[in-house]
Design an enzyme around this catalytic site. Structure first.
Site, short mmCIF file in Angstrom:
data_model
loop_
_atom_site.label_atom_id
_atom_site.label_comp_id
_atom_site.label_asym_id
_atom_site.label_seq_id
_atom_site.Cartn_x
_atom_site.Cartn_y
_atom_site.Cartn_z
N LYS A 15 8.62 -3.67 9.79
CA LYS A 15 8.79 -4.61 10.77
C LYS A 15 8.71 -6.06 10.32
O LYS A 15 7.65 -5.74 9.47
CB LYS A 15 8.08 -4.63 12.09
CG LYS A 15 7.09 -4.12 12.60
CD LYS A 15 6.26 -5.60 12.49
CE LYS A 15 4.41 -5.57 12.17
NZ LYS A 15 3.47 -6.46 11.94
N PRO A 98 5.17 -0.98 2.20
CA PRO A 98 4.94 -1.03 1.57
C PRO A 98 3.31 -0.66 2.33
O PRO A 98 3.23 -0.77 3.62
CB PRO A 98 4.36 -2.56 1.48
CG PRO A 98 5.47 -2.71 1.27
CD PRO A 98 6.98 -1.93 2.39
N MET A 103 3.50 -4.41 7.50
CA MET A 103 4.45 -4.17 8.34
C MET A 103 4.67 -3.24 9.31
O MET A 103 5.98 -2.18 9.23
CB MET A 103 5.27 -3.80 7.00
CG MET A 103 5.32 -5.13 5.49
SD MET A 103 6.68 -5.33 4.70
CE MET A 103 8.20 -5.70 5.35
N ALA A 104 3.55 -2.49 9.37
CA ALA A 104 3.24 -1.56 10.31
C ALA A 104 3.91 0.16 10.10
O ALA A 104 5.07 0.75 10.70
CB ALA A 104 3.75 -1.46 12.08
N GLY A 106 2.34 2.79 8.46
CA GLY A 106 2.27 3.80 9.30
C GLY A 106 2.30 4.09 11.07
O GLY A 106 2.65 4.72 11.29
N SER A 108 4.51 2.80 11.70
CA SER A 108 6.38 3.26 12.35
C SER A 108 6.57 4.68 11.76
O SER A 108 7.78 5.70 12.15
CB SER A 108 7.00 2.68 11.79
OG SER A 108 8.17 2.50 11.09
N ASP A 140 1.25 -0.82 18.11
CA ASP A 140 1.99 -0.66 17.92
C ASP A 140 3.53 0.42 17.39
O ASP A 140 4.86 -0.03 17.00
CB ASP A 140 2.04 -1.66 15.87
CG ASP A 140 1.87 -3.08 15.88
OD1 ASP A 140 1.95 -3.62 16.47
OD2 ASP A 140 1.92 -3.15 14.53
P1 ATP Z 1 -0.18 -2.96 10.93
O1 ATP Z 1 1.19 -4.00 10.51
O2 ATP Z 1 0.51 -2.52 11.76
O3 ATP Z 1 -1.00 -3.85 10.56
P2 ATP Z 1 0.14 -2.05 7.90
O4 ATP Z 1 1.48 -2.47 7.80
O5 ATP Z 1 -1.32 -4.11 7.66
O6 ATP Z 1 -0.07 -2.09 10.02
P3 ATP Z 1 -0.16 0.63 7.14
O7 ATP Z 1 0.74 0.65 5.85
O8 ATP Z 1 0.65 0.97 8.33
O9 ATP Z 1 -0.93 -1.41 7.41
O10 ATP Z 1 -2.11 1.31 7.00
C1 ATP Z 1 -2.86 0.77 7.11
C2 ATP Z 1 -3.83 2.45 6.68
O11 ATP Z 1 -3.25 3.35 8.13
C3 ATP Z 1 -3.46 2.66 5.14
O12 ATP Z 1 -4.86 1.92 4.67
C4 ATP Z 1 -3.51 4.26 5.24
O13 ATP Z 1 -4.62 4.90 4.83
C5 ATP Z 1 -3.91 4.51 6.80
N1 ATP Z 1 -2.14 5.36 7.14
C6 ATP Z 1 -2.62 6.40 8.19
N2 ATP Z 1 -0.81 7.00 8.14
C7 ATP Z 1 -0.47 6.84 7.61
C8 ATP Z 1 0.72 6.29 6.95
N3 ATP Z 1 1.37 7.45 7.91
N4 ATP Z 1 1.57 5.77 6.12
C9 ATP Z 1 0.91 4.32 6.22
N5 ATP Z 1 -0.81 4.22 5.70
C10 ATP Z 1 -0.73 5.23 6.86
#
Ligand code: ATP
Length: 289
Positions: A15, A98, A103-104, A106, A108, A140
Site C-alpha cells: 500500500k 521493499p 508499504m506495509a 509485513g 500484507s 494495518d
Molecule cells: P508499515 O508500512 O506497516 O510500517 P513497513 O513497510 O515499514 O510497514 P515491513 O516491511 O512490514 O515494514 O517490516 C518491518 C519489520 O517487520 C522488518 O524489520 C521485518 O524484519 C519485520 N517482519 C516480520 N515479518 C515480516 C514480513 N513477512 N515481511 C516483511 N517484514 C517482516
C-alpha cells in the site's frame, strides 16, 4: 478440503498512503491516525500447503526471520489457536515488497496468511472476523485484508471503503535505507502544532474522481520526522516533480517515495532518469489496484 498435492497461492499487495495524519497520541503508546490507504500493484506471493504439524516458513529473502518473529508466523499461529486447527502448514514467501519501507509489506503478508489459511482449511470465518483477528497481529492488517482505496481511522483498524481512486501511473522509489516505524512515531511531537493534511478533502476528491484534487491534497505528517533524518527523501520528491509528477509524497513512515503521473510513459521516463541518478535502490512503475 483442499487438495494437499497442490499448494494454494495468495498475493499480498503493498500500500501507499495518499494522506496520513496523526490526530493524537494515545495513553497506550499507539497513535490515533487518519490515513487514506491505497493498494498498488507491487506484491509478494505466498503459497500454502498442509503439513503434519507445526508452522514452517521458507522464503527467498535472506533478510527476514522465518521463526515466530515473522508476521506470517504470528498470523498463522493466531488463526490456528483461535480455530483449533491441529494440522500443520508450510508457507513459502516470495518477497518483492521493499522491507521496512512504509508499504506495509509485513502486514500484507499477515493478511494474505489469514486469507490463504481460511481457504486452505475451509474455515467459516467472515471477512469481518478475519479483520478482527488481523488487528491483533498489526494495526494495518485489517486494511490489508480489505485492500483497495479506504479511509483508515482509530489506530488504522476503523475502515471506510472509498470509491476507487482516479486512474494514473505511479512511480515508487525506495532509497537504500530502512526506517523503523516505531522510531518515526516515537519522534513525532504530537503536542506541536503542525499543518494537518486535508483528509476529508482528499476523500471528497476521490469520490468525485478528481485526480488534480487528490494530488493537491497529498500530505503525510510523518515526513516531519523522517525527512530531516534522511534528506534523500526530499531529493527524490523534488526529482519526481521535476520529471513531470503532478504530486509526490513519502509513504507511511518512509523512506519509500511515490510520484503520480498522468501516463505510464511519463512514469517510465521518470523511472529511467531516476535510476541514472542512483538515489533509489528499488524502483517500480505501477498503478492503483
Ligand atoms: P508499515 O508500512 O506497516 O510500517 P513497513 O513497510 O515499514 O510497514 P515491513 O516491511 O512490514 O515494514 O517490516 C518491518 C519489520 O517487520 C522488518 O524489520 C521485518 O524484519 C519485520 N517482519 C516480520 N515479518 C515480516 C514480513 N513477512 N515481511 C516483511 N517484514 C517482516
Amino acid at each position: 478440503m483442499q487438495d494437499t498435492e497442490k499448494p494454494l497461492a495468495q498475493r499480498a499487495y503493498a500500500k501507499i498512503n495518499l494522506g496520513l495524519d496523526v490526530v493524537r497520541r494515545l495513553e497506550n503508546g499507539y497513535h490515533e491516525v487518519r490515513m487514506v490507504m491505497q493498494t498498488v500493484g507491487i506484491s509478494d506471493l505466498l503459497t500454502f500447503a498442509e503439513a503434519e504439524s507445526g508452522i514452517r516458513i521458507t522464503t527467498d529473502c535472506g533478510e527476514l526471520p522465518v521463526d515466530e518473529n515473522n508476521l506470517i508466523y504470528k498470523a498463522a499461529r493466531l488463526l490456528a489457536e483461535t480455530c483449533g486447527i491441529t494440522k500443520g502448514v508450510s508457507i513459502h514467501l516470495e518477497k518483492h515488497i521493499p522491507i521496512a519501507a512504509g508499504m506495509a509489506g509485513g502486514s500484507s503478508d499477515a493478511a494474505a496468511t489469514l486469507l490463504g489459511l481460511r481457504e486452505l482449511f475451509s474455515l467459516e470465518l467472515t471477512d469481518e472476523q478475519l479483520r478482527e483477528l488481523g488487528v491483533k497481529v498489526g494495526a494495518d492488517v485489517p486494511y490489508c485484508i480489505m485492500g483497495g482505496t479506504a479511509l483508515a481511522e482509530g489506530i488504522g483498524e476503523v475502515l471506510t471503503p472509498l470509491a476507487p481512486a482516479p486512474r494514473c501511473s505511479i512511480l515508487v522509489a525506495k532509497p537504500g535505507i530502512q526506517v523503523s516505524t516505531r522510531y518515526v512515531y516515537e519522534h513525532l511531537d504530537a503536542s506541536e502544532a503542525w499543518e494537518h493534511p486535508d483528509i476529508d478533502g482528499m476523500c471528497a476528491a476521490i469520490a468525485a474522481g478528481d485526480l488534480a484534487g487528490v494530488t493537491d491534497r497529498l500530505g503525510n505528517v510523518l515526513e516531519r520526522v523522517t525527512i530531516p533524518a534522511y534528506p534523500v527523501i526530499a531529493r527524490i520528491k523534488e526529482e519526481m516533480l521535476d520529471m513531470g509528477a503532478t504530486g509526490s509524497l513519502m509513504s507511511g513512515s518512509g523512506p519509500t517515495v511515490f510520484g503520480i503521473y498522468e501516463s505510464r510513459e511519463q512514469a517510465q521516463t521518470a523511472c529511467d532518469q531516476l535510476a541514472q541518478k542512483g538515489l533509489a535502490e528499488q524502483l517500480f512503475v505501477t498503478e492503483f489496484i
